[in-house]
Design a protein around this motif. Structure first.
Motif, PDB file in Angstrom:
ATOM      1  N   LEU A  84      -3.748  -9.667   8.177  1.00  0.00           N
ATOM      2  CA  LEU A  84      -4.742  -9.028   9.037  1.00  0.00           C
ATOM      3  C   LEU A  84      -4.125  -8.618  10.373  1.00  0.00           C
ATOM      4  N   PHE A  85      -3.298  -9.485  10.940  1.00  0.00           N
ATOM      5  CA  PHE A  85      -2.649  -9.131  12.211  1.00  0.00           C
ATOM      6  C   PHE A  85      -1.725  -7.927  12.027  1.00  0.00           C
ATOM      7  N   ASN A  86      -0.921  -7.937  10.960  1.00  0.00           N
ATOM      8  CA  ASN A  86      -0.010  -6.815  10.712  1.00  0.00           C
ATOM      9  C   ASN A  86      -0.778  -5.516  10.485  1.00  0.00           C
ATOM     10  N   THR A  87      -1.852  -5.590   9.716  1.00  0.00           N
ATOM     11  CA  THR A  87      -2.626  -4.379   9.432  1.00  0.00           C
ATOM     12  C   THR A  87      -3.300  -3.851  10.683  1.00  0.00           C
ATOM     13  N   LEU A  88      -3.829  -4.758  11.510  1.00  0.00           N
ATOM     14  CA  LEU A  88      -4.429  -4.325  12.767  1.00  0.00           C
ATOM     15  C   LEU A  88      -3.405  -3.660  13.665  1.00  0.00           C
ATOM     16  N   LEU A  89      -2.198  -4.208  13.715  1.00  0.00           N
ATOM     17  CA  LEU A  89      -1.138  -3.621  14.530  1.00  0.00           C
ATOM     18  C   LEU A  89      -0.722  -2.263  13.988  1.00  0.00           C
ATOM     19  N   VAL A  90      -0.528  -2.174  12.674  1.00  0.00           N
ATOM     20  CA  VAL A  90      -0.099  -0.918  12.067  1.00  0.00           C
ATOM     21  C   VAL A  90      -1.177   0.147  12.198  1.00  0.00           C
ATOM     22  N   VAL A 217      -9.046   3.999   9.433  1.00  0.00           N
ATOM     23  CA  VAL A 217      -9.510   3.561   8.112  1.00  0.00           C
ATOM     24  C   VAL A 217      -8.467   3.883   7.047  1.00  0.00           C
ATOM     25  N   LEU A 218      -7.880   5.083   7.107  1.00  0.00           N
ATOM     26  CA  LEU A 218      -6.861   5.446   6.117  1.00  0.00           C
ATOM     27  C   LEU A 218      -5.634   4.548   6.224  1.00  0.00           C
ATOM     28  N   ALA A 219      -5.207   4.248   7.455  1.00  0.00           N
ATOM     29  CA  ALA A 219      -4.045   3.375   7.623  1.00  0.00           C
ATOM     30  C   ALA A 219      -4.359   1.952   7.176  1.00  0.00           C
ATOM     31  N   TRP A 220      -5.584   1.498   7.414  1.00  0.00           N
ATOM     32  CA  TRP A 220      -5.972   0.147   6.989  1.00  0.00           C
ATOM     33  C   TRP A 220      -5.971   0.034   5.466  1.00  0.00           C
ATOM     34  N   ASN A 221      -6.431   1.064   4.795  1.00  0.00           N
ATOM     35  CA  ASN A 221      -6.550   1.014   3.339  1.00  0.00           C
ATOM     36  C   ASN A 221      -5.317   1.540   2.610  1.00  0.00           C
ATOM     37  N   VAL A 238      -2.759  -5.965   4.613  1.00  0.00           N
ATOM     38  CA  VAL A 238      -3.842  -6.549   3.812  1.00  0.00           C
ATOM     39  C   VAL A 238      -3.751  -6.111   2.360  1.00  0.00           C
ATOM     40  N   GLN A 239      -3.512  -4.814   2.149  1.00  0.00           N
ATOM     41  CA  GLN A 239      -3.484  -4.305   0.782  1.00  0.00           C
ATOM     42  C   GLN A 239      -2.313  -4.882  -0.003  1.00  0.00           C
ATOM     43  N   ALA A 260     -10.724  -9.343  -1.071  1.00  0.00           N
ATOM     44  CA  ALA A 260     -11.175  -7.990  -0.740  1.00  0.00           C
ATOM     45  C   ALA A 260     -12.252  -8.019   0.333  1.00  0.00           C
ATOM     46  N   LEU A 261     -13.116  -9.027   0.277  1.00  0.00           N
ATOM     47  CA  LEU A 261     -14.161  -9.160   1.304  1.00  0.00           C
ATOM     48  C   LEU A 261     -13.544  -9.453   2.667  1.00  0.00           C
ATOM     49  N   LEU A 262     -12.534 -10.315   2.702  1.00  0.00           N
ATOM     50  CA  LEU A 262     -11.847 -10.599   3.962  1.00  0.00           C
ATOM     51  C   LEU A 262     -11.170  -9.361   4.529  1.00  0.00           C
ATOM     52  N   GLY A 263     -10.610  -8.528   3.652  1.00  0.00           N
ATOM     53  CA  GLY A 263      -9.952  -7.311   4.113  1.00  0.00           C
ATOM     54  C   GLY A 263     -10.909  -6.225   4.554  1.00  0.00           C
TER      55      GLY A 263
END
Length: 289
Positions: A84-90, A217-221, A238-239, A260-263
Motif C-alpha cells: 500500500l505504501f509503495n502503490t501510494l508513492l507510485v 486510479v490507472l496507476a493504482w490499478n 498492491v496488484q 482485493a478489498l484492502l487494495g
C-alpha cells in the motif's frame, strides 16, 4: 417577456420553480447505483466467508463472520502494508508528474506558436495508437541495464507523462483559456513561468483535477508493467502483492477477496474525501467551456 424585454411575473414564477425528477428517473438511478455497488458489496461478502461456502450453490448473499480473520491473513501473506505504501508513492508521483507535464505541454500546443507544432501534436496522438506491449522488451532491457529491476523508479519513470494527458489538456485549454488573457500577461511583462503559474494553472485547475484523478486510479490499478518490473517479495505494489494470495494448490478465494478489498479501500477513501472537489471542478470546467 414584456415589450421592454423584462420577464413577466409568470416567467419569474416558472424560473423559480424547481424541476423534480419523476419516479421512473429515480428508479433508473437506483438501478444503476445498485449495479455499480454490487461488485464491491459482493467482494466484502466473499471476504467474510470461507472457500467452502463460496463453492456452494447458491452462493452466499449476506456477510459471514470471517472478515477480520481473512483481512489479517491477506495483510500478512501479501505484505500489504509495504504494498500500500509503495502503490501510494507510485500512484501519487505518477499523477502529480503527469498533471504537471501534460498541462505544460497542453498549453504549448494550445496557445504557443512554434515550428512543426501540428506535426509534433500528431506524433503525440499517434503514440496512443501503439500497443504498450510492443515496448515491454526494450523497456525491460533498459531498466536491467540501469540496475533498476525490482525498484520503484522502474515503474514511475516510464509513466511520468502520457499522450492522453497532453491531448486532454490541450483540448481543454483551447477553449477554457482565452488567448487575449495570455497576451495581456505578456504585455504586462510577465515571463513564461509567471504566465503558466498565474494564468494557465488557475484556468486549467478543473481539468487538472480530473486528469489527476484518472491517472491516480490507472496507476493504482496498473498490473501489466509492475508484475514484470517488480517482485512480490521485494518492492511490490498492491496488484503485484495480490498475486501472492493466489498461489498454492487450492487458493483460498475468501482471502483473495479480502486482499482485493484492502487494495480497493484507499481508492474509496480518496474519492469520499476529494469527490466533492473533483465533481465541483468538472462542473466548473463545464460552465467555463
Amino acid at each position: 417577456m414584456t415589450a421592454t424585454g423584462e420577464p413577466t411575473s409568470r416567467t419569474r414564477r416558472a424560473a423559480g420553480r424547481h424541476r423534480h425528477a419523476g419516479r421512473l428517473t429515480y428508479a433508473v438511478l437506483i438501478l444503476f447505483a445498485a449495479g455499480s455497488l454490487f461488485p464491491l458489496v459482493w467482494t466484502a461478502i466473499a471476504a467474510s466467508r470461507n472457500t467452502t461456502r463460496l463453492a456452494q450453490t447458491p452462493p452466499p448473499f449476506w456477510f459471514g463472520g470471517n472478515l477480520v480473520r481473512n483481512l489479517r491473513i491477506a495483510w500478512t501473506d501479501a505484505n500489504m502494508g509495504t504494498a500500500l505504501f509503495n502503490t501510494l508513492l507510485v500512484a501519487g508521483t505518477v499523477a502529480a508528474a503527469t498533471v504537471l507535464f501534460s498541462t505544460l505541454a497542453g498549453f504549448a500546443f494550445a496557445k504557443l506558436r512554434f515550428r512543426f507544432k501540428n506535426l509534433l501534436l500528431l506524433l503525440v496522438i499517434g503514440t496512443m495508437m501503439v500497443p504498450p506491449q510492443l515496448g515491454v522488451v526494450p523497456l525491460y532491457m533498459l531498466i536491467a541495464e540501469l540496475s533498476w529491476t525490482d525498484r520503484l523508479q522502474s515503474v514511475v519513470l516510464p509513466t511520468l507523462v502520457s499522450a492522453f494527458g497532453v491531448f486532454f489538456m490541450r483540448q481543454y485549454l483551447v477553449r477554457a483559456l482565452p488567448t487575449e488573457l495570455v497576451e495581456a500577461a505578456r504585455v504586462d511583462g510577465a515571463s513564461s513561468w509567471r504566465v503558466v503559474w498565474h494564468v494557465v494553472f488557475p484556468a486549467a485547475r478543473p481539468a487538472m483535477a480530473v486528469l489527476g484523478m484518472l491517472t491516480f486510479v490507472l496507476a493504482w490499478n496498473d498490473f501489466f508493467w509492475p508484475i514484470i518490473a517488480l517482485t512480490q517479495n521485494g518492492n511490490p505494489t498492491v496488484q503485484v502483492a495480490l498475486t501472492g494470495l493466489g498461489r498454492g494448490y487450492i487458493p483460498d478465494q475468501s482471502v483473495i477477496m479480502a486482499g482485493a478489498l484492502l487494495g480497493t479501500l484507499p481508492l474509496l477513501l480518496a474519492f469520499v474525501i476529494f469527490g466533492r472537489h473533483i465533481v465541483g471542478g468538472i462542473m466548473t470546467g463545464a460552465v467555463k467551456g
